[in-house]
Motif scaffolding. Structure first.
Motif, PDB file in Angstrom:
ATOM      1  N   ALA A 152      14.663  54.160  -6.052  1.00 21.51           N
ATOM      2  CA  ALA A 152      13.580  55.123  -5.808  1.00 21.51           C
ATOM      3  C   ALA A 152      12.212  54.466  -5.899  1.00 21.51           C
ATOM      4  N   VAL A 153      12.136  53.162  -5.582  1.00 18.89           N
ATOM      5  CA  VAL A 153      10.871  52.431  -5.622  1.00 18.89           C
ATOM      6  C   VAL A 153      10.337  52.269  -4.201  1.00 18.89           C
ATOM      7  N   LEU A 154       9.072  52.635  -4.011  1.00 16.27           N
ATOM      8  CA  LEU A 154       8.398  52.507  -2.726  1.00 16.27           C
ATOM      9  C   LEU A 154       7.444  51.316  -2.767  1.00 16.27           C
ATOM     10  N   THR A 155       7.524  50.456  -1.760  1.00 14.90           N
ATOM     11  CA  THR A 155       6.554  49.373  -1.615  1.00 14.90           C
ATOM     12  C   THR A 155       5.317  49.938  -0.950  1.00 14.90           C
ATOM     13  N   THR A 156       4.214  49.940  -1.663  1.00 17.97           N
ATOM     14  CA  THR A 156       3.020  50.642  -1.199  1.00 17.97           C
ATOM     15  C   THR A 156       1.908  49.735  -0.695  1.00 17.97           C
ATOM     16  N   ASP A 157       1.991  48.448  -0.973  1.00 16.83           N
ATOM     17  CA  ASP A 157       0.847  47.579  -0.688  1.00 16.83           C
ATOM     18  C   ASP A 157       0.772  47.091   0.749  1.00 16.83           C
ATOM     19  N   SER A 198       7.652  61.654  -6.841  1.00 21.85           N
ATOM     20  CA  SER A 198       7.908  60.226  -6.983  1.00 21.85           C
ATOM     21  C   SER A 198       8.700  59.937  -8.253  1.00 21.85           C
ATOM     22  N   LYS A 199       9.297  58.764  -8.288  1.00 22.86           N
ATOM     23  CA  LYS A 199       9.997  58.309  -9.494  1.00 22.86           C
ATOM     24  C   LYS A 199       9.061  58.303 -10.692  1.00 22.86           C
ATOM     25  N   GLU A 200       7.833  57.845 -10.466  1.00 21.06           N
ATOM     26  CA  GLU A 200       6.867  57.756 -11.553  1.00 21.06           C
ATOM     27  C   GLU A 200       6.577  59.122 -12.176  1.00 21.06           C
ATOM     28  N   TYR A 201       6.506  60.145 -11.330  1.00 16.79           N
ATOM     29  CA  TYR A 201       6.227  61.488 -11.842  1.00 16.79           C
ATOM     30  C   TYR A 201       7.413  62.037 -12.627  1.00 16.79           C
ATOM     31  N   ILE A 202       8.615  61.860 -12.109  1.00  8.44           N
ATOM     32  CA  ILE A 202       9.813  62.340 -12.804  1.00  8.44           C
ATOM     33  C   ILE A 202       9.955  61.652 -14.155  1.00  8.44           C
ATOM     34  N   GLU A 203       9.713  60.355 -14.179  1.00  8.83           N
ATOM     35  CA  GLU A 203       9.828  59.611 -15.440  1.00  8.83           C
ATOM     36  C   GLU A 203       8.738  60.037 -16.427  1.00  8.83           C
ATOM     37  N   PHE A 204       7.561  60.367 -15.925  1.00  8.72           N
ATOM     38  CA  PHE A 204       6.501  60.889 -16.792  1.00  8.72           C
ATOM     39  C   PHE A 204       6.953  62.176 -17.466  1.00  8.72           C
ATOM     40  N   LEU A 205       7.526  63.093 -16.692  1.00  5.45           N
ATOM     41  CA  LEU A 205       7.979  64.367 -17.261  1.00  5.45           C
ATOM     42  C   LEU A 205       9.085  64.151 -18.285  1.00  5.45           C
ATOM     43  N   TRP A 222      17.651  64.937 -11.089  1.00  4.45           N
ATOM     44  CA  TRP A 222      17.049  63.952 -10.173  1.00  4.45           C
ATOM     45  C   TRP A 222      18.022  62.806  -9.918  1.00  4.45           C
ATOM     46  N   LEU A 223      18.664  62.321 -10.987  1.00  2.00           N
ATOM     47  CA  LEU A 223      19.658  61.255 -10.834  1.00  2.00           C
ATOM     48  C   LEU A 223      20.858  61.731 -10.024  1.00  2.00           C
ATOM     49  N   ALA A 224      21.363  62.907 -10.365  1.00  2.00           N
ATOM     50  CA  ALA A 224      22.576  63.423  -9.722  1.00  2.00           C
ATOM     51  C   ALA A 224      22.377  63.691  -8.241  1.00  2.00           C
ATOM     52  N   LEU A 225      21.138  63.958  -7.824  1.00  2.00           N
ATOM     53  CA  LEU A 225      20.860  64.320  -6.436  1.00  2.00           C
ATOM     54  C   LEU A 225      20.178  63.204  -5.666  1.00  2.00           C
ATOM     55  N   GLY A 234      15.874  62.204  -5.918  1.00  3.04           N
ATOM     56  CA  GLY A 234      14.837  62.888  -5.132  1.00  3.04           C
ATOM     57  C   GLY A 234      14.512  62.190  -3.838  1.00  3.04           C
ATOM     58  N   PRO A 235      15.497  61.975  -2.974  1.00  2.44           N
ATOM     59  CA  PRO A 235      15.269  61.174  -1.771  1.00  2.44           C
ATOM     60  C   PRO A 235      14.232  61.796  -0.841  1.00  2.44           C
ATOM     61  N   PRO A 236      13.444  60.952  -0.168  1.00  7.42           N
ATOM     62  CA  PRO A 236      12.466  61.460   0.792  1.00  7.42           C
ATOM     63  C   PRO A 236      13.133  61.995   2.045  1.00  7.42           C
ATOM     64  N   VAL A 237      12.391  62.756   2.814  1.00  8.19           N
ATOM     65  CA  VAL A 237      12.866  63.344   4.066  1.00  8.19           C
ATOM     66  C   VAL A 237      12.111  62.685   5.222  1.00  8.19           C
ATOM     67  N   ILE A 238      12.832  62.320   6.280  1.00 14.07           N
ATOM     68  CA  ILE A 238      12.188  61.793   7.483  1.00 14.07           C
ATOM     69  C   ILE A 238      11.649  62.974   8.277  1.00 14.07           C
ATOM     70  N   ILE A 239      10.336  63.014   8.477  1.00 17.23           N
ATOM     71  CA  ILE A 239       9.759  64.135   9.212  1.00 17.23           C
ATOM     72  C   ILE A 239       9.332  63.737  10.629  1.00 17.23           C
ATOM     73  N   ASP A 240       9.212  62.447  10.902  1.00 18.60           N
ATOM     74  CA  ASP A 240       8.939  61.956  12.252  1.00 18.60           C
ATOM     75  C   ASP A 240       9.642  60.618  12.422  1.00 18.60           C
ATOM     76  N   PHE A 241      10.144  60.367  13.635  1.00 13.82           N
ATOM     77  CA  PHE A 241      10.804  59.089  13.914  1.00 13.82           C
ATOM     78  C   PHE A 241      10.734  58.798  15.407  1.00 13.82           C
ATOM     79  N   GLN A 242      10.413  57.540  15.740  1.00 13.38           N
ATOM     80  CA  GLN A 242      10.529  57.088  17.110  1.00 13.38           C
ATOM     81  C   GLN A 242      10.494  55.569  17.153  1.00 13.38           C
ATOM     82  N   THR A 243      10.869  55.029  18.296  1.00 21.41           N
ATOM     83  CA  THR A 243      10.835  53.583  18.506  1.00 21.41           C
ATOM     84  C   THR A 243       9.886  53.272  19.658  1.00 21.41           C
ATOM     85  N   ILE A 244       9.445  52.016  19.698  1.00 21.01           N
ATOM     86  CA  ILE A 244       8.533  51.581  20.736  1.00 21.01           C
ATOM     87  C   ILE A 244       8.861  50.144  21.117  1.00 21.01           C
ATOM     88  N   ASP A 245       8.810  49.853  22.394  1.00 17.17           N
ATOM     89  CA  ASP A 245       8.971  48.493  22.900  1.00 17.17           C
ATOM     90  C   ASP A 245       7.625  47.793  22.762  1.00 17.17           C
TER      91      ASP A 245
END
Length: 472
Positions: A307-312, A405-412, A429-432, A435-446
């Motif tokens: 559940a770690v996102l690379t943000t940089d 986010s993982k950080e928020y759940i761990e804070f609580l 959160w662990l069992a499910l 808390g996986p994210p949902v894809i709300i848009d997707f496409q490919t490009i040449d």
């Protein structure tokens, strides 16, 4: 939770007076339909409402933060004239239930502990009411209603081509999108079939949280009266929420020279994302592939196992709150970013995408201006540019949305030292799937082809309604 306030069991504030029965009913039909418009309009408001308001010691000013007025009698209000034969409960016709201001009762949230002084917020004397009760004199936490009020949607219906609204394709109010019109009667007890009957679906953005509620329904860990929710209806609600998320944004891609431009367009009537700021976020994920289909570079990688996102290396749309030096000194907590909801008194970041009609002056006036980011007046989209690596043939672009986010759940989990509720949430959160994210848009490009822009493709890979491929 609303009946706790009505029954008086919210006092004392440690929750010891909660019965665990009616207080866990949440926002019920009875509660919503007994709400009284705090602004009485002669000839429009139900006549008894004037007496109800006159009997209050204080009428909420520009209601927010759950400051509502409820009819002390069980008289249900709604926007329709019911037939004389209707006898299941007392009723009053009320236009208030079509008004976005009713939604603003709970969807603008301010912290009355703080008093606004210029651009800063200082703590008031504890155990004292806020001197003005004006939400704009208090510390802003959520501004979903005000975001809408400063948008183009608040000025009148906007034709959205069926994206929202059900039978009504031009939408304006909160209800137009979150209670779309359908052809039906008001309830299963019979009644007039209408083409503009609002669906009481209240589609939002939650997915795994609904599963957590279902899992806990019969465990007696949280409440002692199981609802025995229908799993089929639960899955239907999750589907509607995902569809709402998909409809809220469009994705446009273009190759400009050696760069890939990713544009996310906000099609909603408020910021994207909006609502509570703790842990809620949206981000751009880009995967460049070579001719063999191998990933040669990725931006915004999310590890589903950790559940770690690379943000940089990508754009993350989010809000960050925290404590200024004054509050850090008072509380003994570190200055800067914080999830301490009741103690935060400064905004450190807010790059969430504004809606149609955005102006910097308007959003500043309602304490919702971008922070550490900028948007031009009228801008309801945002661009992120990624350098195309050598050897890349195609790029896959996804926009992810995550409730927490993982950080928020761990804070609580870590900060709750009074009971086991933090552990209960963490276990769900662990069992499910964390808390996986949902894809709300997707496409490919040449990325080897000539410069072009492509229309939005939703997460199922189909071209969204009213979108098209447009050559530059």
């Amino acid at each position: 939770m609303r009946s706790d306030w009505i029954n008086g069991s919210s006092t004392t504030t440690d929750g010891s007076a909660l019965s665990g029965v009616t207080e866990w009913d949440g926002v019920t039909c009875n509660f919503c339909h007994r709400l009284v418009d705090p602004v009485f309009t002669p000839g429009q408001s139900p006549a008894p409402d004037q007496g109800i308001l006159n009997g209050l010691a204080e009428v909420p000013v520009d209601p927010h933060s759950g400051q509502y007025v409820v009819d002390p009698l069980d008289r249900r209000r709604g926007p329709f004239q019911l037939p004389a034969s209707f006898g299941f409960h007392a009723w009053l016709e009320s236009t208030y239930h079509r008004d976005s201001a009713r939604c603003g009762t709970c969807h603008d949230v301010s912290n009355p502990v703080f008093i606004r002084v210029g651009d800063s917020y200082i703590p008031d004397t504890l155990d004292q009411p806020h001197p003005t009760h004006d939400k704009f004199d208090e510390f802003p936490i959520e501004r979903t209603f005000s975001e809408w009020a400063q948008s183009e949607f608040a000025l009148g219906p906007i034709e959205m081509g069926g994206r929202f609204g059900g039978n009504q394709t031009a939408v304006s109010t909160c209800q137009d999108c979150h209670m779309p019109k359908t052809t039906a009667s008001a309830c299963s007890l019979g009644g007039v079939v209408r083409p503009d009957q609002p669906l009481h679906d209240f589609a939002g953005s939650h997915t795994w949280v609904l599963d957590a509620i279902q899992n806990l329904d019969t465990t007696f860990l949280i409440w002692d009266t199981p609802a025995y929710m229908n799993p089929v209806l639960l899955e239907s609600a999750k589907t509607r929420n995902t569809e709402m998320l998909e409809a809220a944004s469009d994705l446009e891609l273009s190759r400009i020279g050696g760069d890939l431009r990713v544009r996310v367009v906000n099609q909603s009537g408020h910021k994207l994302p909006t609502g509570y700021p703790e842990g809620r976020r949206m981000w751009v994920n880009v995967r460049f592939r070579n001719t063999a289909g191998d990933i040669i570079q990725e931006h915004g990688h999310y590890d589903f196992s950790t559940a770690v996102l690379t943000t940089d290396d990508t754009k993350v749309y989010e809000a960050k709150l925290g404590l200024d030096a004054t509050m850090a000194a008072i509380t003994g907590l570190p200055e800067g970013e914080s999830f301490h909801f009741a103690l935060n008194n400064t905004w450190l970041k807010d790059n969430r995408i504004p809606p149609r009609g955005f102006t910097n002056a308007g959003f500043t006036a309602v304490q919702a201006a971008p922070v550490a980011y900028s948007y031009a007046d009228g801008q309801y989209w945002d661009d992120t540019v990624f350098a195309i690596p050598g050897g890349a043939a195609t790029a896959e672009v996804r926009v992810y949305y995550q409730t927490a986010s993982k950080e928020y759940i761990e804070f609580l989990l870590n900060e709750n030292t009074t009971n086991d509720r933090g552990q209960i949430l963490y276990d769900q959160w662990l069992a499910l799937g964390k808390g996986p994210p949902v894809i709300i848009d997707f496409q490919t490009i040449d990325v080897t082809a000539a410069d072009f822009i492509r229309g939005d493709v939703d997460s199922d890979g189909t071209l969204a309604l009213a979108d098209a491929i447009t050559l530059l």
